[in-house]
Design a protein around this motif. Sequence first.
Motif, short mmCIF file in Angstrom:
data_model
loop_
_atom_site.label_atom_id
_atom_site.label_comp_id
_atom_site.label_asym_id
_atom_site.label_seq_id
_atom_site.Cartn_x
_atom_site.Cartn_y
_atom_site.Cartn_z
N LEU A 233 11.00 -43.74 57.22
CA LEU A 233 10.35 -43.12 58.37
C LEU A 233 9.32 -44.05 58.99
N GLU A 234 9.49 -44.33 60.29
CA GLU A 234 8.43 -44.96 61.09
C GLU A 234 7.40 -43.88 61.42
N PHE A 235 6.15 -44.31 61.57
CA PHE A 235 5.11 -43.32 61.84
C PHE A 235 5.05 -42.99 63.33
N THR A 236 6.12 -42.35 63.81
CA THR A 236 6.18 -41.88 65.19
C THR A 236 6.87 -40.52 65.18
N LEU A 237 6.51 -39.67 66.13
CA LEU A 237 7.12 -38.35 66.20
C LEU A 237 8.61 -38.45 66.53
N SER A 238 8.99 -39.41 67.36
CA SER A 238 10.41 -39.55 67.70
C SER A 238 11.23 -39.91 66.48
N ASP A 239 10.70 -40.77 65.61
CA ASP A 239 11.43 -41.12 64.39
C ASP A 239 11.47 -39.94 63.42
N ALA A 240 10.39 -39.15 63.40
CA ALA A 240 10.39 -37.96 62.55
C ALA A 240 11.43 -36.95 63.04
N HIS A 241 11.55 -36.79 64.36
CA HIS A 241 12.60 -35.92 64.91
C HIS A 241 13.98 -36.42 64.52
N SER A 242 14.19 -37.74 64.60
CA SER A 242 15.48 -38.34 64.24
C SER A 242 15.80 -38.10 62.77
N LEU A 243 14.77 -38.25 61.91
CA LEU A 243 14.97 -38.00 60.46
C LEU A 243 15.40 -36.56 60.22
N VAL A 244 14.71 -35.62 60.85
CA VAL A 244 15.04 -34.20 60.68
C VAL A 244 16.46 -33.93 61.18
N ASP A 245 16.80 -34.46 62.36
CA ASP A 245 18.13 -34.22 62.92
C ASP A 245 19.23 -34.82 62.07
N THR A 246 18.95 -35.97 61.45
CA THR A 246 19.98 -36.67 60.68
C THR A 246 20.15 -36.13 59.27
N TYR A 247 19.04 -35.83 58.59
CA TYR A 247 19.11 -35.51 57.16
C TYR A 247 18.80 -34.06 56.80
N LEU A 248 18.05 -33.35 57.65
CA LEU A 248 17.55 -32.04 57.23
C LEU A 248 18.20 -30.88 57.96
N THR A 249 19.25 -31.14 58.69
CA THR A 249 20.00 -30.06 59.33
C THR A 249 21.38 -29.90 58.70
N ARG A 250 21.71 -30.74 57.73
CA ARG A 250 23.00 -30.63 57.03
C ARG A 250 22.95 -29.51 56.01
N SER A 251 24.11 -29.07 55.60
CA SER A 251 24.16 -27.98 54.61
C SER A 251 23.66 -28.44 53.25
N ASP A 252 23.81 -29.73 52.96
CA ASP A 252 23.40 -30.24 51.63
C ASP A 252 22.09 -31.02 51.72
N HIS A 253 21.21 -30.63 52.64
CA HIS A 253 19.97 -31.38 52.84
C HIS A 253 19.00 -31.19 51.67
N PRO A 254 18.11 -32.19 51.44
CA PRO A 254 17.08 -32.01 50.41
C PRO A 254 16.14 -30.86 50.80
N THR A 255 15.74 -30.09 49.80
CA THR A 255 14.87 -28.93 50.08
C THR A 255 13.43 -29.14 49.62
N GLY A 256 13.20 -30.17 48.82
CA GLY A 256 11.85 -30.47 48.36
C GLY A 256 11.51 -31.91 48.67
N ILE A 257 10.55 -32.13 49.57
CA ILE A 257 10.26 -33.48 50.05
C ILE A 257 8.84 -33.89 49.70
N TYR A 258 8.72 -35.06 49.06
CA TYR A 258 7.41 -35.68 48.87
C TYR A 258 7.26 -36.69 50.01
N ALA A 259 6.32 -36.40 50.91
CA ALA A 259 6.23 -37.14 52.17
C ALA A 259 5.32 -38.37 52.09
#
Length: 346
Positions: A233-259
């Motif tokens: 993750l780059e420290f930008t909101l756009s990169d955070a949106h991209s991370l969420v769209d890519t990894y956290l909207t799938r059915s098998d996404h991680p549910t516990g994140i250490y940020a």
Amino acid sequence: MKEKDQHPTSARTFYTSVDVARRAGVSRTTVSYVLNGNWDGHVSDETRKKVLQAAEELGYSTHSSARALRKGQSDEICLIIDLPLTVHRIELLVSVQQYAFQHGYAPVAYFCYGFSPEQVHTLLLKIFARRPMGIFATAGSMTTKQIALAQRMGTDNIILYSVEPLEYARTIILPTRPLGCLAAQHLLERGHRHLALVQPADPLHDYGFQQRLEGMRATIAGMPGVTLDILSLEFTLSDAHSLVDTYLTRSDHPTGIYAFNDEYALLLLGALSDRGIQVPGEVAVVGTDAISFSAWMRPTLTTIRFDTISLAQRAVGMLVNWHSSQPLPEELTRPLVPQLIPREST
């Protein structure tokens, strides 16, 4: 030709510690104790207030340069920071300032992030020439040779803080591997089996990231059905949106994140909220550093603090005790023990 109007200038009266003593009805020694911050154990609280009131009424203050010449040292605690300013570091600086003032010292902060080696060396020479009581600095701000130079110039009360052990200076070690262990344990206790660790793109965080990763891997080792992803993750909101769209909207996404830390956690929480993902219902988030914002967010952020004794309190306490040749209290000699602060985000 008219004679010019005369505007006499009133002479200013300069007062000394003798005048303060006379006005307060105390000895000059007592005034010295109070105004130099050494009143504890020598002067009653009532007398201290009388001296301070007398000094204020006369407009008298001690001259720091003259005091430094007499003592061979100034009353400054210098902070040297060679890292980008973050919320965590700003709060650390404010806290150091508060503890330094409590002990009668004047904190002075110097920032050298982005300086060339020559510029850093020039700055350090100016700092050492002031002969501060102590220096509290990031590990990368001073080399072995520069610490030796400081000692030759009369400043040997130096503490560095670092995530890595150092052999050439007194160091407060920030325990980063246990952070990964704590975060993983907490998420496992909350029932999560698919974990993730945010990896900051900034190389300044590489060592801290690897240590957190080792801690998480050690904690989940041998546990059937538990997996761990790495989310860059780059420290930008756009990169955070991209991370969420890519990894956290799938059915098998991680549910516990250490940020990684609170600032990356707050960035991730914002992106999750923008995408309508519920925290902690769909994704739980853990940070580190216990910055003030972590308790103000909604949901409030589960975080990890490095110890019950703050880094600022520990550093100033160590500098003050070493300067006065006093043994360190037991709580300042033990290693830092991280503690998790559970909140709404998990």
